[in-house]
Design a protein around this motif. Structure first.
Motif, PDB file in Angstrom:
ATOM      1  N   GLN A   1      78.781  72.340   2.683  1.00 30.23           N
ATOM      2  CA  GLN A   1      77.884  73.259   2.170  1.00 30.23           C
ATOM      3  C   GLN A   1      76.522  72.944   2.474  1.00 30.23           C
ATOM      4  OE1 GLN A   1      78.915  75.155  -0.954  1.00 30.23           O
ATOM      5  NE2 GLN A   1      80.856  76.311  -0.470  1.00 30.23           N
ATOM      6  N   LEU A   2      76.131  71.748   1.956  1.00 30.23           N
ATOM      7  CA  LEU A   2      74.603  71.618   1.748  1.00 30.23           C
ATOM      8  C   LEU A   2      74.209  71.223   3.323  1.00 30.23           C
ATOM      9  CD1 LEU A   2      73.904  69.616  -1.623  1.00 30.23           C
ATOM     10  CD2 LEU A   2      73.468  72.178  -0.477  1.00 30.23           C
ATOM     11  N   LYS A   3      74.899  70.312   3.780  1.00 29.06           N
ATOM     12  CA  LYS A   3      74.498  69.966   5.673  1.00 29.06           C
ATOM     13  C   LYS A   3      74.424  70.978   6.997  1.00 29.06           C
ATOM     14  CE  LYS A   3      76.530  67.015   9.461  1.00 29.06           C
ATOM     15  NZ  LYS A   3      77.727  66.362   9.175  1.00 29.06           N
TER      16      LYS A   3
ATOM     17  N   GLN B   1      63.526  78.377   0.599  1.00 23.63           N
ATOM     18  CA  GLN B   1      62.395  77.239   0.826  1.00 23.63           C
ATOM     19  C   GLN B   1      62.858  75.813  -0.416  1.00 23.63           C
ATOM     20  OE1 GLN B   1      59.366  80.032   1.005  1.00 23.63           O
ATOM     21  NE2 GLN B   1      59.540  79.939   3.050  1.00 23.63           N
ATOM     22  N   GLU B   2      63.682  76.528  -1.237  1.00 22.63           N
ATOM     23  CA  GLU B   2      62.985  75.684  -3.006  1.00 22.63           C
ATOM     24  C   GLU B   2      64.364  74.930  -2.536  1.00 22.63           C
ATOM     25  OE1 GLU B   2      61.043  75.783  -5.504  1.00 22.63           O
ATOM     26  OE2 GLU B   2      59.854  78.045  -4.763  1.00 22.63           O
ATOM     27  N   LEU B   3      65.382  75.181  -1.693  1.00 24.94           N
ATOM     28  CA  LEU B   3      66.061  74.317  -2.145  1.00 24.94           C
ATOM     29  C   LEU B   3      65.911  73.349  -0.647  1.00 24.94           C
ATOM     30  CD1 LEU B   3      69.856  73.969  -3.107  1.00 24.94           C
ATOM     31  CD2 LEU B   3      70.430  75.430  -0.833  1.00 24.94           C
ATOM     32  N   LEU B   4      65.828  73.087   0.442  1.00 26.86           N
ATOM     33  CA  LEU B   4      65.692  72.660   1.394  1.00 26.86           C
ATOM     34  C   LEU B   4      65.576  71.822   1.532  1.00 26.86           C
ATOM     35  CD1 LEU B   4      66.102  72.213   4.255  1.00 26.86           C
ATOM     36  CD2 LEU B   4      63.829  73.224   4.881  1.00 26.86           C
TER      37      LEU B   4
ATOM     38  N   GLU C   1      67.943  68.549   1.113  1.00 26.44           N
ATOM     39  CA  GLU C   1      68.084  67.234   2.180  1.00 26.44           C
ATOM     40  C   GLU C   1      67.852  65.812   1.362  1.00 26.44           C
ATOM     41  OE1 GLU C   1      65.010  68.778   5.322  1.00 26.44           O
ATOM     42  OE2 GLU C   1      63.952  68.451   3.543  1.00 26.44           O
ATOM     43  N   ARG C   2      67.250  66.029   0.019  1.00 23.07           N
ATOM     44  CA  ARG C   2      67.531  64.294  -0.900  1.00 23.07           C
ATOM     45  C   ARG C   2      68.972  64.689  -1.485  1.00 23.07           C
ATOM     46  NH1 ARG C   2      62.820  66.782  -3.279  1.00 23.07           N
ATOM     47  NH2 ARG C   2      64.013  67.999  -4.715  1.00 23.07           N
ATOM     48  N   THR C   3      69.212  65.506  -1.989  1.00 24.43           N
ATOM     49  CA  THR C   3      71.406  65.371  -2.101  1.00 24.43           C
ATOM     50  C   THR C   3      71.766  64.650  -1.289  1.00 24.43           C
ATOM     51  OG1 THR C   3      70.430  67.020  -3.494  1.00 24.43           O
ATOM     52  CG2 THR C   3      73.204  66.665  -3.095  1.00 24.43           C
ATOM     53  N   LEU C   4      71.327  65.031   0.576  1.00 19.91           N
ATOM     54  CA  LEU C   4      71.843  63.968   1.341  1.00 19.91           C
ATOM     55  C   LEU C   4      71.497  63.382   1.401  1.00 19.91           C
ATOM     56  CD1 LEU C   4      72.536  67.391   3.991  1.00 19.91           C
ATOM     57  CD2 LEU C   4      74.159  66.368   3.162  1.00 19.91           C
ATOM     58  N   GLN C   5      70.866  63.123   1.311  1.00 22.74           N
ATOM     59  CA  GLN C   5      70.374  61.426   2.120  1.00 22.74           C
ATOM     60  C   GLN C   5      70.863  60.648   0.459  1.00 22.74           C
ATOM     61  OE1 GLN C   5      65.959  61.000   2.292  1.00 22.74           O
ATOM     62  NE2 GLN C   5      66.286  58.719   2.018  1.00 22.74           N
TER      63      GLN C   5
END
Length: 297
Positions: free
Chosen positions: A5-7, A62-65, A69-73
């Protein structure tokens, strides 16, 4: 909340288009919409304002983006780390290079591919500013460029070598026998420089802190290869790092007087980021390469 979902959310947020994200991810638009809808329900926040042909991030989006990105990395770093803990050098190594460094790494690339056949090597030639953005986004593992005048807070730089700012010309130029030159010496000769007003020229003038107003500038271009081709096939002179002539045997670099600051060639890493074993192996081979050792002599 799922990584999938985050991706999907990050891809749509970057492209501001469900259809474009669908093409990039090779997933149906309906599947992406459904997963983002589930994410919005779980977070109890609307993430996008949907328009007929585009989308806009809400304040919550905007706050989540950056968090997403950090979570996916971090998830990708974890996966890579687990693979490498099994002492396997595999996967893909993404390396960024500015155009000034292209010819310096040919031996290292060939040696790396021979020694680590399980690693796919991807090399990106781009301006330093673009490579910095790619590094922060996790699109490359490191990049090689000159150390900037102003350091980025989230990037650490490891010095590989230093070089002098030089006047670059053909070996048959009357000035080519000199041990050093001043800018005054160049005023009677045609000069090729990075284009005025372009980022490359601004960074150049800020870094070297020299006045080029007295030079007879015949050509300005924002592509260093074009400049070097012109110098190689004419009587034009350019002002670049001495590294520029490394793979141009018909050219010579004469150091410029009055410029004390060295240009530092560095490998740039994401600060506090995970270094792939393949990345460390590449840098180790580079340091041991005959090409780099000749620069350090």
């Amino acid at each position: 909340m799922e990584l999938r979902q985050l991706k999907y959310f990050v891809e749509v947020a970057r492209l501001l288009s469900f259809s474009e994200a669908s093409r990039r991810l090779f997933v149906t638009q309906g599947a992406i919409s459904q997963q983002i809808k589930l994410l919005e329900e779980e977070l109890d926040n609307r993430l996008f304002i949907r328009k007929p042909h585009s989308v806009v991030l809400t304040e919550a989006g905007q706050e989540l983006l950056p968090i997403a990105e950090r979570t996916l990395q971090d998830a990708e770093t974890c996966r890579t780390h687990m693979v490498e803990l099994r002492k396997l050098l595999s996967g893909t190594l993404n390396v960024g290079l500015t155009h000034s460094f292209g010819g310096l790494f040919s031996d290292t690339v060939k040696e790396f591919l021979k020694k680590y056949p399980g690693v796919n090597l991807k090399i990106y030639y781009k301006p330093a500013a673009e490579l910095y953005e790619m590094l922060v986004k996790g699109d490359i593992d490191f990049f090689i460029a000159f150390k900037p005048a102003q350091l980025h807070a989230d990037v650490e730089s490891e010095e590989l070598f230093s070089t002098r700012l030089s006047a670059v010309m053909r070996k048959d130029n009357p000035l080519a026998e000199r041990k050093s030159l001043s800018l005054k010496d160049l005023e009677r000769h045609g000069v090729a420089l990075p284009g005025s007003g372009l980022q490359a020229r601004k960074a150049f003038e800020k870094f070297v802190n020299v006045d080029t107003s007295g030079l007879n500038v015949k050509v300005e271009a924002n592509d260093p290869d074009i400049i070097m081709d012109l110098v190689e096939t004419s009587n034009l002179i350019t002002i670049l790092s001495g590294l520029a002539v490394y793979y141009r045997p018909g050219l010579v670099a004469i150091p410029l007087d009055g410029i004390e600051r060295q240009m530092l060639g560095c490998v740039h890493w994401l600060k506090n980021g995970y270094h792939k074993r393949s990345a460390e192996a590449f840098i180790e081979l580079l340091r041991d390469s005959a090409q780099l050792k000749r620069l350090l002599m």
